[in-house]
Scaffold this motif. Structure first.
Motif, PDB file in Angstrom:
ATOM      1  N   PRO A 265       0.812  -1.228   0.000  1.00  0.00           N
ATOM      2  CA  PRO A 265       0.000   0.000   0.000  1.00  0.00           C
ATOM      3  C   PRO A 265       0.841   1.272   0.000  1.00  0.00           C
ATOM      4  N   PRO A 266       0.251   2.380  -0.413  1.00  0.00           N
ATOM      5  CA  PRO A 266       0.923   3.683  -0.324  1.00  0.00           C
ATOM      6  C   PRO A 266       1.442   3.900   1.096  1.00  0.00           C
ATOM      7  N   SER A 267       2.616   4.532   1.197  1.00  0.00           N
ATOM      8  CA  SER A 267       3.314   4.543   2.479  1.00  0.00           C
ATOM      9  C   SER A 267       3.836   5.923   2.861  1.00  0.00           C
ATOM     10  N   PHE A 268       3.897   6.140   4.168  1.00  0.00           N
ATOM     11  CA  PHE A 268       4.543   7.316   4.754  1.00  0.00           C
ATOM     12  C   PHE A 268       5.574   6.782   5.726  1.00  0.00           C
ATOM     13  N   VAL A 269       6.839   7.088   5.475  1.00  0.00           N
ATOM     14  CA  VAL A 269       7.933   6.547   6.281  1.00  0.00           C
ATOM     15  C   VAL A 269       8.689   7.705   6.922  1.00  0.00           C
ATOM     16  N   LEU A 270       8.739   7.697   8.247  1.00  0.00           N
ATOM     17  CA  LEU A 270       9.367   8.774   9.018  1.00  0.00           C
ATOM     18  C   LEU A 270      10.480   8.192   9.882  1.00  0.00           C
ATOM     19  N   HIS A 271      11.663   8.800   9.802  1.00  0.00           N
ATOM     20  CA  HIS A 271      12.786   8.310  10.610  1.00  0.00           C
ATOM     21  C   HIS A 271      13.687   9.483  10.984  1.00  0.00           C
ATOM     22  N   GLY A 272      14.105   9.517  12.237  1.00  0.00           N
ATOM     23  CA  GLY A 272      14.994  10.574  12.704  1.00  0.00           C
ATOM     24  C   GLY A 272      16.440  10.300  12.328  1.00  0.00           C
ATOM     25  N   THR A 273      17.144  11.323  11.871  1.00  0.00           N
ATOM     26  CA  THR A 273      18.547  11.143  11.509  1.00  0.00           C
ATOM     27  C   THR A 273      19.412  10.870  12.737  1.00  0.00           C
ATOM     28  N   GLY A 274      18.906  11.227  13.907  1.00  0.00           N
ATOM     29  CA  GLY A 274      19.662  10.996  15.140  1.00  0.00           C
ATOM     30  C   GLY A 274      19.219   9.757  15.899  1.00  0.00           C
ATOM     31  N   VAL A 287      12.048   2.236   1.576  1.00  0.00           N
ATOM     32  CA  VAL A 287      11.704   3.248   0.578  1.00  0.00           C
ATOM     33  C   VAL A 287      12.288   2.871  -0.781  1.00  0.00           C
ATOM     34  N   LYS A 288      13.509   2.370  -0.782  1.00  0.00           N
ATOM     35  CA  LYS A 288      14.141   1.959  -2.036  1.00  0.00           C
ATOM     36  C   LYS A 288      13.345   0.850  -2.715  1.00  0.00           C
ATOM     37  N   GLU A 289      12.892  -0.126  -1.914  1.00  0.00           N
ATOM     38  CA  GLU A 289      12.113  -1.226  -2.479  1.00  0.00           C
ATOM     39  C   GLU A 289      10.768  -0.735  -3.000  1.00  0.00           C
ATOM     40  N   LEU A 290      10.142   0.188  -2.265  1.00  0.00           N
ATOM     41  CA  LEU A 290       8.856   0.722  -2.712  1.00  0.00           C
ATOM     42  C   LEU A 290       9.003   1.510  -4.007  1.00  0.00           C
ATOM     43  N   GLU A 291      10.068   2.289  -4.093  1.00  0.00           N
ATOM     44  CA  GLU A 291      10.307   3.045  -5.318  1.00  0.00           C
ATOM     45  C   GLU A 291      10.568   2.103  -6.491  1.00  0.00           C
ATOM     46  N   ARG A 292      11.292   1.025  -6.224  1.00  0.00           N
ATOM     47  CA  ARG A 292      11.578   0.060  -7.284  1.00  0.00           C
ATOM     48  C   ARG A 292      10.293  -0.580  -7.802  1.00  0.00           C
ATOM     49  N   MET A 293       9.302  -0.713  -6.909  1.00  0.00           N
ATOM     50  CA  MET A 293       8.029  -1.312  -7.282  1.00  0.00           C
ATOM     51  C   MET A 293       6.997  -0.286  -7.725  1.00  0.00           C
ATOM     52  N   ASP A 294       7.414   0.991  -7.809  1.00  0.00           N
ATOM     53  CA  ASP A 294       6.509   2.076  -8.216  1.00  0.00           C
ATOM     54  C   ASP A 294       5.333   2.221  -7.257  1.00  0.00           C
ATOM     55  N   VAL A 295       5.584   1.985  -5.971  1.00  0.00           N
ATOM     56  CA  VAL A 295       4.564   2.181  -4.944  1.00  0.00           C
ATOM     57  C   VAL A 295       4.676   3.606  -4.413  1.00  0.00           C
ATOM     58  N   GLU A 296       3.566   4.288  -4.313  1.00  0.00           N
ATOM     59  CA  GLU A 296       3.556   5.656  -3.794  1.00  0.00           C
ATOM     60  C   GLU A 296       4.130   5.683  -2.386  1.00  0.00           C
ATOM     61  N   CYS A 297       5.097   6.567  -2.158  1.00  0.00           N
ATOM     62  CA  CYS A 297       5.738   6.605  -0.843  1.00  0.00           C
ATOM     63  C   CYS A 297       6.270   8.005  -0.563  1.00  0.00           C
ATOM     64  N   GLU A 298       6.049   8.480   0.643  1.00  0.00           N
ATOM     65  CA  GLU A 298       6.650   9.732   1.115  1.00  0.00           C
ATOM     66  C   GLU A 298       7.616   9.389   2.237  1.00  0.00           C
ATOM     67  N   PHE A 299       8.854   9.812   2.085  1.00  0.00           N
ATOM     68  CA  PHE A 299       9.891   9.526   3.080  1.00  0.00           C
ATOM     69  C   PHE A 299      10.372  10.828   3.693  1.00  0.00           C
ATOM     70  N   VAL A 300      10.363  10.885   5.027  1.00  0.00           N
ATOM     71  CA  VAL A 300      10.852  12.065   5.737  1.00  0.00           C
ATOM     72  C   VAL A 300      11.986  11.642   6.659  1.00  0.00           C
ATOM     73  N   ALA A 301      13.168  12.180   6.421  1.00  0.00           N
ATOM     74  CA  ALA A 301      14.300  12.013   7.322  1.00  0.00           C
ATOM     75  C   ALA A 301      14.317  13.235   8.227  1.00  0.00           C
ATOM     76  N   ALA A 302      13.818  13.086   9.438  1.00  0.00           N
ATOM     77  CA  ALA A 302      13.666  14.217  10.355  1.00  0.00           C
ATOM     78  C   ALA A 302      15.016  14.575  10.966  1.00  0.00           C
ATOM     79  N   GLU A 303      15.514  15.735  10.634  1.00  0.00           N
ATOM     80  CA  GLU A 303      16.858  16.152  11.029  1.00  0.00           C
ATOM     81  C   GLU A 303      17.014  16.208  12.549  1.00  0.00           C
ATOM     82  N   ASN A 304      18.038  15.501  13.021  1.00  0.00           N
ATOM     83  CA  ASN A 304      18.425  15.489  14.444  1.00  0.00           C
ATOM     84  C   ASN A 304      17.383  14.863  15.361  1.00  0.00           C
ATOM     85  N   TRP A 305      16.424  14.192  14.793  1.00  0.00           N
ATOM     86  CA  TRP A 305      15.423  13.517  15.620  1.00  0.00           C
ATOM     87  C   TRP A 305      15.964  12.206  16.134  1.00  0.00           C
ATOM     88  N   GLY A 306      15.459  11.815  17.292  1.00  0.00           N
ATOM     89  CA  GLY A 306      15.829  10.539  17.860  1.00  0.00           C
ATOM     90  C   GLY A 306      14.822   9.453  17.502  1.00  0.00           C
TER      91      GLY A 306
END
Length: 319
Positions: A265-274, A287-306
């Motif tokens: 399914p379409p995905s929202f992936v959130l991960h802190g850089t910290g 995210v790489k696998e989802l992009e390879r499969m052309d699955v809708e995905c939003e990825f947020v690398a939250a700066e300095n988040w734990g």
């Protein structure tokens, strides 16, 4: 409503596996069944409880007149990833009996180790969830040397007096029973030394650390002793080896990274850089696998988040 309704959705031996159902205030006058956020708690898949939710996610769901469910699942050791798949199937069957829930509109979500369970639900759930949300999620890159490489240099720092259990980590030795609800209270216990027999609280609380130090985490997940060692030996000889090709066919189902397809399914992936608990490459791999499969995905690398998510963040999925 503030207090959830609690249901037992499956019983295995004497272990009752529960879920908490939160309904919006307007549900009394609601005729049609509600879409739902189905959430799985963190804890490294070794510990945790459905009571450990992300309040912001629950509040967001209820504010949109959605239901919110937080579900327990069997924890690793003595249970395995196969047992978790059985729990997901039982949960899907149970949800279909709840008249307030529209099982064709499920957003499955997980934090930390719970994101592994959420990934599995997104792949194997019936009916398939409509969306996937991961916060600091584990399980995106299990065929990663960090999971099967022993770390003796961390033994004293992480395990303390549990050092002697690093070479004897069976469920029977540790006295662990089938468990689906083990609340977080490690902060209270981690400073205390173990004396005599290891109590249930001590053993399961430290199990995730012990699995990391011994490099046995994938043995626990698969139920196959020596699986991690086999991967390590192959990787030590050739660090370019295709680890996926070494996974037996009957075990592939336990590795989401090998099972993601165009139907994810379409995905929202959130991960802190910290994040020091779960490295961000877990999410990046997904995210790489989802992009390879052309699955809708939003990825947020939250700066300095734990390792978490807070009400103050601007990084929120569009429910």
């Amino acid at each position: 409503m503030s207090e959830p309704q609690t249901f037992v959705y499956s019983t295995v031996n004497e272990c009752e596996i529960r879920l908490d159902l939160y309904l919006p205030a307007a549900h009394v006058s609601q005729v049609a069944p509600l879409p739902v956020v189905l959430f799985f708690h963190g804890g490294g898949v070794f510990r945790g409880s459905r009571k450990s939710i992300l309040p912001e996610l629950k509040d967001a769901a209820l504010s949109k007149n959605w239901a919110f469910i937080s579900a327990d699942y069997r924890l690793l050791l003595p249970s395995t990833g196969f047992d978790i798949l059985t729990d997901i199937a039982a949960l899907c069957t149970f949800l279909s009996t709840l008249p307030t829930i529209d099982t064709t509109r499920i957003l499955v979500a997980g934090h930390s180790g719970g994101a592994y369970v959420a990934r599995q639900a997104a792949i194997h759930g019936t009916p398939r969830p409509r969306a996937f949300f991961s916060v600091s999620g584990q399980g995106g890159h299990l065929l990663n040397p960090a999971y099967f490489t022993p770390k003796p240099y961390l033994q004293k720092k992480l395990l303390g007096t549990y050092k002697k259990y690093s070479t004897r980590n069976s469920a029977e030795f540790l006295g662990l029973k089938v468990c689906s609800d083990f609340p977080w209270d490690w902060q209270e216990k981690r400073g205390k030394k173990a004396t005599g027999e290891v109590p249930e609280i001590g053993s399961r609380t430290w199990l995730s650390s012990m699995a990391s130090v011994t490099g046995a985490r994938l043995d626990f997940l698969t139920g196959k002793q020596g699986f991690s060692k086999m991967l390590l030996e192959a990787y030590s000889k050739d660090n370019e080896v295709d680890l996926a090709a070494l996974v037996p066919q009957d075990l592939k189902i336990l590795f989401p990274e090998l099972m993601i397809g165009k139907e994810f399914p379409p995905s929202f992936v959130l991960h802190g850089t910290g994040d020091k608990n779960v490295v961000m490459r877990e999410s990046e791999k997904t995210v790489k696998e989802l992009e390879r499969m052309d699955v809708e995905c939003e990825f947020v690398a939250a700066e300095n988040w734990g390792h978490g998510w807070s009400a103050e963040t601007r990084h929120k999925p569009n429910l």
